[in-house]
Design a protein around this motif. Structure first.
Motif, mmCIF file in Angstrom:
data_model
loop_
_atom_site.group_PDB
_atom_site.id
_atom_site.type_symbol
_atom_site.label_atom_id
_atom_site.label_comp_id
_atom_site.label_asym_id
_atom_site.label_seq_id
_atom_site.Cartn_x
_atom_site.Cartn_y
_atom_site.Cartn_z
ATOM 1 N N ASP A 194 0.696 -1.077 0.085
ATOM 2 C CA ASP A 194 0.061 0.089 0.013
ATOM 3 C C ASP A 194 0.693 1.242 -0.028
ATOM 4 N N HIS A 196 0.170 4.163 -0.338
ATOM 5 C CA HIS A 196 -0.544 5.512 0.537
ATOM 6 C C HIS A 196 0.248 5.774 1.793
ATOM 7 N N LYS A 213 -1.469 16.709 -4.278
ATOM 8 C CA LYS A 213 -2.656 15.977 -5.240
ATOM 9 C C LYS A 213 -1.922 15.231 -6.464
ATOM 10 N N GLU A 216 -0.589 11.838 -4.759
ATOM 11 C CA GLU A 216 -2.012 10.932 -4.462
ATOM 12 C C GLU A 216 -2.211 10.218 -6.142
ATOM 13 N N ALA A 217 -2.067 11.124 -7.324
ATOM 14 C CA ALA A 217 -2.413 10.641 -8.364
ATOM 15 C C ALA A 217 -1.570 9.579 -8.941
ATOM 16 N N VAL A 219 0.500 7.771 -7.161
ATOM 17 C CA VAL A 219 0.528 6.623 -6.264
ATOM 18 C C VAL A 219 -0.787 5.692 -6.713
ATOM 19 N N ASP A 220 -1.942 6.383 -6.872
ATOM 20 C CA ASP A 220 -3.160 5.750 -7.538
ATOM 21 C C ASP A 220 -3.029 5.058 -8.832
ATOM 22 N N GLU A 223 -0.829 1.963 -8.489
ATOM 23 C CA GLU A 223 -1.570 0.779 -7.529
ATOM 24 C C GLU A 223 -2.774 0.201 -8.721
ATOM 25 N N ASP A 224 -3.340 1.384 -9.374
ATOM 26 C CA ASP A 224 -4.402 0.637 -10.639
ATOM 27 C C ASP A 224 -3.752 -0.264 -11.499
ATOM 28 N N ASN A 226 -1.039 -2.240 -10.876
ATOM 29 C CA ASN A 226 -0.650 -3.357 -10.172
ATOM 30 C C ASN A 226 0.161 -4.428 -10.859
#
Length: 316
Positions: A194, A196, A213, A216-217, A219-220, A223-224, A226
């Motif tokens: 994770d 985050h 921001k 966060e983008a 990191v997302d 992970e999306d 993967n």
């Protein structure tokens, strides 16, 4: 059906040292291999080079002829190789019965924006080469959250660009603690858990705090998909490099091509030292190379526990 690995990674990640160590391992285990140097700027080659791009073109030639900088010259050299692919194919035909290691340049633009290497790979695939990308990155980047995120993005981009079976490797893991301590256990970084948890560090760092921001983008995004994970490597550790070979042989299908003597030797040795990537092996790697970190953390925890116990006794 030739088998090969495409060794890529940023400058200083240990590609040439890895190729040299791998050739020594294969010599000891009787696996007939050949190394192809595709880096026109690689002058001090420690290994026996079977094919060298410098016999076709050098970085210095490109810079002198066209007034290019180092990066532009490197791109020109690889595009020149693509245009003269028949030269490479003729050289490869001479060693087609060997296991091939391609030692590639370190400029990341060649794998993220330029298509020369991708096109060369496509040609090799059409000639029935069984390929696997081995992407080396320096393990010390894990000690800095922003650098670690950058490494993840680079690895993801190269995976998507080249479209081959891919093995990401944290090289020089034995030197990691000399650059700083890890915020989490090593398995957090190899398994890309994770992310985050890294945001707190990114959002409190003076250089990256203003990009909350964006952090966060990114990191997302990682992970999306993967897709990214890492294995570890200490090239001076025989067990480490043998375990990595085991993973690569599965990725390019070499182990399914028939257990010849050299292949069987590698697989039997690897089976004795365990499978790479399991939680137990990552803990062993951390205890072996980051022992001081673990000892200091354990000592700190013990001190905190003793202090808490003393405080309780005082209250009583």
């Amino acid at each position: 059906m030739p088998f090969a690995q495409i060794v890529v990674g940023p400058p200083g990640s240990g590609k040439t040292t890895y190729c040299h160590g791998l050739s020594q391992l294969f010599a000891a285990t009787k696996r007939d291999c050949a190394i192809v140097n595709l880096d026109p700027a690689n002058e001090n080659i420690p290994y026996k080079c079977d094919i060298d791009i410098s016999t076709l073109i050098t970085l210095e030639d490109a810079i002198d002829a066209f007034g290019l900088g180092p990066n532009g010259g490197m791109i020109y050299c690889l595009e020149y190789l693509e245009k003269n692919i028949d030269w490479l194919l003729e050289q490869l035909d001479k060693i087609k019965d060997k296991y091939i290691i391609f030692d590639c340049p370190g400029q990341v633009e060649l794998y993220t924006h330029n298509t020369a290497i991708k096109n060369i790979i496509n040609i090799l695939e059409k000639r029935d080469y069984r390929l696997c990308v081995v992407h080396l990155v320096d393990a010390h980047h894990c000690t800095d959250p922003s650098k670690y995120i950058s490494v993840l993005l680079l690895s993801l981009q190269i995976m998507l660009q080249l479209g081959l079976p891919h093995v990401n490797v944290l090289s020089k893991v034995d030197l990691m603690e000399s650059y700083g301590k890890l915020a989490f256990n090593l398995d957090f970084y190899t398994e890309v858990q994770d992310l985050h948890y890294l945001l707190e560090q990114l959002n409190t760092d003076k250089q990256t705090a203003r990009y909350k921001k964006l952090n966060e983008a990114l990191v997302d995004l990682i992970e999306d998909y993967n897709l990214v994970g890492f294995y570890t490597l200490c090239v001076e550790d025989k067990d480490s490099i043998i375990n990595l070979v085991r993973v690569i042989d599965k990725a390019n299908g070499y182990i399914y091509g028939g257990l010849e003597a050299a292949n069987e030797s590698i697989m039997l040795t690897a089976s004795r030292v365990g499978g790479l990537g399991s939680l137990e092996d990552i803990k062993e790697v951390q205890e072996r190379y980051l022992r001081n970190t673990w000892e200091e953390e354990e000592r700190k925890n013990n001190q905190d526990h003793d202090q808490d116990f003393a405080d309780v006794n005082n209250i009583i």
